[in-house]
Design a protein around this motif. Sequence first.
Motif: not given
Length: 568
Positions: A265-267, A269-270, A455-458, A462, A485
């Motif tokens: 994870t980063y901030r 984000y997956e 990179v993914a979100k929720n 993404l 990001i």
Amino acid sequence: MKTDLKIAILFFLFNTIFICAQSGKTPAPAKKGMVVTSHYLASEVGRAILKKGGNAIDASVATAFALSVTLPSAGNIGGGGFLVYYGDDGVKSTFNFREKAPLAATENMFLDEEGKIKNNSNHEGLLATGVPGTVAGLYLAHQRVGKLPWSDLVAPAIELAENGIPATYRNEWFVNFIAKNKAKYPSTAKVFLKNGITPYKPGEIWKQPELAETLKRIQKNGADGFYKGKTAKLIAEFMKKNGGLITEKDLAKYEAQELKPVLGTYRGYEIVSMPPPSSGGIALIEMLNILEGYNLSEMGHNSSAALHVLTEAMRRAFADRAEFVGDADFNPDLPIEKLISKEHANNLRSSIDLQRASPSDSANFNAKFLIPESPETTHISVVDKDGNAVSLTYTLENSYGNKIVVDGAGFLLNNEMGDFNPIPGYTNSQGLIGTKPNLVQPEKRMLSSMTPTIVAKNGKPLIVIGSPGGRTIINTVLQVILNSIDFNMNIAQAIEAPRIHHQWFPNKTSFERYGISPDTEKMYKSLGHEVYYRNSQGQAMGIFIDRKKNMIYGAADSRSFDARAVGY
């Protein structure tokens, strides 16, 4: 359709795509699907598959086969690579089709009696060739996730090989090289030169009938069309005749793998990337974990302060890469979870001095040779109408691999054995690694820096990103993600921005020429960093899915001559 008409259409595509395509810092928009590759014709093949109803896996498979025709410097069926898949339903998977060492390979196979590398044999000639994995990997991915019939996905590549493609300036140096060295590379000259004698000029139509026949066998029989039967016999006989090691048994035993991705994870984000034998996913997540502890946006994009902590994160991740990472099947104690943990990153971050560069310490290692990883690879990013995403990177290692075409089969072979550590126990300050995890063993897969990443979100894809560039791949992907990001850049801006690279050893940072201001460079050097210049770093191919606007944006790096992002 008559051949002349098909050629006319190719010329039409050649001209119109150049006029209409994305370039620079403005991404290409689309509603339903996007394909980004290093060659415009391959991108068009992928888009056609998406429009036909294929999913992201289908399009990536068809595109990869098309690149084996249009981009012989890196696109291939004689090499290997990695694919990361993230479905809109949240399903995540990876496919490992990295090449393997032949059964007859040994730890010291490239060394003379004095322990020195013989005649660059780990990079030149057939000893440098690993058992190819591309066809097996593409076939496995299709069997697991594909939608359209396999034969439909190989057909466009066959058509391109049979009917011909316009020769491009990108290949000009290679065909001229082969023309001057026909005696050394007779099977290659037969394929790449007009009548086996004269170089094709840019724009002239180049046909590859032997490659077309090989692709037809793959189209009809799937992976068996490559690893068994006529193609396998052609490879094995060519190897035996010319001093190579690969046999029909090696080819029949080869299997691609479906693996769980490495996750970080980063901030918020997956991060979904490739596990070993790729080092990219581990190193990428480790660096992001370290950098998460700094306010990069406040420091400013490519400021001396930001470049300093970026370099220190790179230094530490590449040191871990050198010490620990190799083929997991041969390194059961590989500490993946530790390396990608936040705790490990916290410990590494605590050792960073914000006012001074750290030393790169090789006190426990010793070597005499520098064997860099080749920058010649290629990447495919795809998103389909349902939001499924594929990030696929594959390679022949050096540009055009070992420059040797399998006689009668029409495709180039890789020289991936050069990615093994060639001299057991030797590591030096110039970048050679001699640690145990990546020494040559029969059926072992060599370590790679390829870093296909999503990179993914929720729980939804993404950003889809990847790049060629040898060891710089990891840092190129890292910086595109940070640009997106931390610095709010669109995908094209994130890709076009100037990049740096540090890999622990040699203890120098490369800047892209004209990319960093002299004032910033002066402040960066004052912290104890040494700088050198390269003309360009990587050729990133990326996609951003804007779910709020229901749009897909693609960007092909302008560092790549023939690259295109195309959608519909």
